[in-house]
Design an enzyme around this catalytic site. Structure first.
Site, PDB file in Angstrom:
ATOM      1  N   ASP A  92       0.853  -1.179   0.000  1.00  0.00           N
ATOM      2  CA  ASP A  92       0.000   0.000   0.000  1.00  0.00           C
ATOM      3  C   ASP A  92       0.894   1.235   0.000  1.00  0.00           C
ATOM      4  O   ASP A  92       2.092   1.143   0.271  1.00  0.00           O
ATOM      5  CB  ASP A  92      -0.933   0.001   1.215  1.00  0.00           C
ATOM      6  CG  ASP A  92      -2.215   0.791   0.988  1.00  0.00           C
ATOM      7  OD1 ASP A  92      -2.336   1.464  -0.061  1.00  0.00           O
ATOM      8  OD2 ASP A  92      -3.095   0.746   1.858  1.00  0.00           O
ATOM      9  N   ASP A  93       0.280   2.375  -0.281  1.00  0.00           N
ATOM     10  CA  ASP A  93       1.053   3.610  -0.271  1.00  0.00           C
ATOM     11  C   ASP A  93       1.283   4.108   1.150  1.00  0.00           C
ATOM     12  O   ASP A  93       2.344   4.629   1.477  1.00  0.00           O
ATOM     13  CB  ASP A  93       0.386   4.693  -1.120  1.00  0.00           C
ATOM     14  CG  ASP A  93      -1.061   4.972  -0.734  1.00  0.00           C
ATOM     15  OD1 ASP A  93      -1.638   4.246   0.105  1.00  0.00           O
ATOM     16  OD2 ASP A  93      -1.643   5.933  -1.285  1.00  0.00           O
ATOM     17  N   ASP A  96      -2.139   4.824   7.503  1.00  0.00           N
ATOM     18  CA  ASP A  96      -2.562   6.053   8.184  1.00  0.00           C
ATOM     19  C   ASP A  96      -3.038   5.725   9.590  1.00  0.00           C
ATOM     20  O   ASP A  96      -2.297   5.835  10.553  1.00  0.00           O
ATOM     21  CB  ASP A  96      -3.647   6.733   7.355  1.00  0.00           C
ATOM     22  CG  ASP A  96      -4.008   8.114   7.858  1.00  0.00           C
ATOM     23  OD1 ASP A  96      -3.851   8.389   9.060  1.00  0.00           O
ATOM     24  OD2 ASP A  96      -4.478   8.925   7.051  1.00  0.00           O
TER      25      ASP A  96
END
Length: 166
Positions: A92-93, A96
């Protein structure tokens, strides 16, 4: 769930490419990997770069929706992925809050979750990441931005001060 983001962190295509390659370097020594599962949509570009660097030809996707521009909301699974995760990289980027990572890790409990960026609330869900940013930072990824003039910080702060003056 809407958070207040105090800082912006723009990421260029060049920076994203360098960071994804740095992630691949870290993952290379932990392999071998049989396949990659990209978390759409943010993980697709990093997953492509990691797949190329590690010569992984099998790439699948898990589709989870949890963002709308700058608002985070409850995660919705749009397309799951099956298996136990053995020898699989989840890419994933960003981690969060960790909510998306937890969902995908539950789907593939033996997989290795890797991302480029991690915030403190999501950091513990990432087995491997490259850069940590503060929780109150919004990352502007290159696929979400356009090149345009941005006034200097001092001018923006002055304009904000005028807006709040009595």
């Amino acid at each position: 769930m809407t958070e207040k983001f105090e800082k912006g962190f723009p990421v260029s295509w060049d920076q994203l490419h360098r960071d994804a390659r740095a992630l691949a370097w870290r993952l290379a020594e932990r392999g071998p990997w049989r396949s990659i599962v990209a978390v759409t949509r943010g993980g697709m570009v990093p997953a492509t770069i990691v797949a190329r660097e590690l010569d992984i030809r099998v790439v699948d996707t898990v589709c989870i929706s949890s963002y709308d521009h700058q608002d985070q909301r409850s995660a919705r699974i749009l397309k799951p992925v099956a298996g136990d995760g053995k020898d699989i990289l989840i890419i994933d980027d960003l981690a969060d809050t960790g909510a998306t990572a937890r969902i995908v890790r539950e789907m593939l409990p033996r997989a290795h979750f890797a991302c480029i960026y991690a915030k403190p609330a999501g950091r513990s869900e990432a087995h491997t990441f490259v850069t940590e940013v503060s929780q109150d930072t919004w990352i502007f990824f290159p696929w979400d931005t356009d090149l345009r003039f941005v006034p200097p910080i001092a001018e923006r702060e002055a304009a904000e001060g005028e807006e709040t003056a009595p």
